[in-house]
Design an enzyme around this catalytic site. Structure first.
Site, short mmCIF file in Angstrom:
data_model
loop_
_atom_site.label_atom_id
_atom_site.label_comp_id
_atom_site.label_asym_id
_atom_site.label_seq_id
_atom_site.Cartn_x
_atom_site.Cartn_y
_atom_site.Cartn_z
N LYS A 11 30.57 3.22 94.22
CA LYS A 11 30.07 4.12 93.18
C LYS A 11 28.64 4.60 93.48
CE LYS A 11 32.99 2.25 89.45
NZ LYS A 11 33.00 1.73 88.05
N TYR A 51 39.56 9.59 85.79
CA TYR A 51 39.49 8.53 84.78
C TYR A 51 40.22 8.92 83.49
CZ TYR A 51 36.22 5.35 87.19
OH TYR A 51 35.63 4.43 88.04
N PHE A 59 33.04 5.05 76.25
CA PHE A 59 32.17 5.22 77.41
C PHE A 59 32.65 6.30 78.37
CE2 PHE A 59 35.05 1.57 78.20
CZ PHE A 59 35.72 2.00 79.33
N ARG A 104 30.49 -7.24 92.76
CA ARG A 104 29.76 -6.88 91.54
C ARG A 104 28.65 -7.87 91.23
NH1 ARG A 104 34.99 -4.47 88.26
NH2 ARG A 104 34.54 -2.27 88.63
N ASN A 114 28.45 -0.52 87.87
CA ASN A 114 28.95 -1.77 88.44
C ASN A 114 29.47 -1.66 89.87
OD1 ASN A 114 31.28 -0.41 87.87
ND2 ASN A 114 32.12 -1.92 86.45
N HIS A 117 34.74 0.64 92.28
CA HIS A 117 36.01 0.85 91.58
C HIS A 117 37.14 0.30 92.45
CE1 HIS A 117 39.40 2.79 89.56
NE2 HIS A 117 39.85 3.02 90.78
N GLU A 128 45.64 7.21 92.45
CA GLU A 128 44.25 7.32 92.91
C GLU A 128 44.17 7.66 94.40
OE1 GLU A 128 42.67 4.27 89.44
OE2 GLU A 128 42.47 3.65 91.53
P1 IDP Z 1 37.33 -1.81 86.08
O1 IDP Z 1 36.46 -0.83 86.84
O2 IDP Z 1 36.89 -3.23 86.28
O3 IDP Z 1 38.81 -1.62 86.33
P2 IDP Z 1 37.75 -0.49 83.51
O4 IDP Z 1 37.97 -1.20 82.22
O5 IDP Z 1 38.93 0.18 84.15
O6 IDP Z 1 37.06 -1.53 84.52
O7 IDP Z 1 36.62 0.58 83.24
C1 IDP Z 1 36.36 1.61 84.18
C2 IDP Z 1 34.87 1.71 84.36
O8 IDP Z 1 34.28 2.16 83.13
C3 IDP Z 1 34.13 0.41 84.68
O9 IDP Z 1 34.17 0.04 86.03
C4 IDP Z 1 32.72 0.74 84.22
O10 IDP Z 1 32.03 1.56 85.17
C5 IDP Z 1 33.00 1.55 82.96
N1 IDP Z 1 33.04 0.69 81.77
C6 IDP Z 1 34.00 -0.21 81.42
N2 IDP Z 1 33.73 -0.81 80.25
C7 IDP Z 1 32.56 -0.27 79.84
C8 IDP Z 1 31.73 -0.49 78.68
O11 IDP Z 1 32.03 -1.30 77.79
N3 IDP Z 1 30.59 0.25 78.60
C9 IDP Z 1 30.21 1.16 79.56
N4 IDP Z 1 30.98 1.39 80.66
C10 IDP Z 1 32.12 0.68 80.81
MG MG Z 2 40.00 0.03 85.93
#
Ligand code: IDP
Ligand code: MG
Length: 140
Positions: A11, A51, A59, A104, A114, A117, A128
């Site tokens: 990212k 997404y 978010f 991470r 974070n 992805h 994807e």
């Molecule tokens: P993942 O990347 O671990 O699969 P997902 O739940 O699919 O997590 O969420 C996609 C992305 O959205 C996350 O990697 C992060 O960048 C962002 N994200 C997820 N939860 C939150 C949140 O509670 N606040 C802000 N951003 C979030």
């Molecule tokens: Mg995800």
């Protein structure tokens, strides 16, 4: 077990922090074969399409803003059990909950910025991979 493909993005936050080399080194040392790789920038609307499953989440706006804020590196990876093994190597979404030794834990700033992805299932991996790569771009 047969070979499986997954999709990953380094990212914008991780690219800015100079983590590309370290993360790719971890993919290779953990046995992932790189089938395709490219560095690019995506638009807000491309991030929104990518997404789309998160469209209803609070978010979504800031996530798609973030993902279109600078260069990213997209990779197609292959190994046995690639999808689950990549998720394990990535660590928890929230780096405060990520295990020691995960990408991470090392590189993420917070639950949003974070670092990486990774596809979470076979159907999302297929979507994807095809979103970012044409068939001819994947190594044989
Ligand atoms: P993942 O990347 O671990 O699969 P997902 O739940 O699919 O997590 O969420 C996609 C992305 O959205 C996350 O990697 C992060 O960048 C962002 N994200 C997820 N939860 C939150 C949140 O509670 N606040 C802000 N951003 C979030
Ligand atoms: Mg995800």
């Amino acid at each position: 077990m047969t070979l499986q493909r997954t999709f990953t993005i380094i990212k914008p936050d991780a690219v800015k922090r100079g983590a590309i080399g370290d993360i790719i080194e971890q993919f290779e040392s953990q046995g992932f074969r790189i089938l395709a790789m490219k560095m690019l920038e995506i638009s807000k609307s491309q991030a929104e399409q990518f997404y789309a499953v998160h469209a209803a989440r609070p978010f979504y706006g800031s996530l798609t803003e973030f993902m279109s804020s600078g260069p990213i590196v997209a990779l197609a990876l292959e190994k046995e059990n690639a999808i689950a093994d990549l998720r394990k190597l990535m660590g928890a979404t929230d780096p405060a909950k990520a295990e020691e030794g995960t990408i991470r834990k090392k590189w993420a700033t917070n639950i949003e910025f974070n670092a990486i992805h990774g596809s979470d299932a076979e159907d999302t991996a297929r979507f994807e991979l095809s979103f970012f790569f044409a068939g001819y771009e994947l190594a044989k």
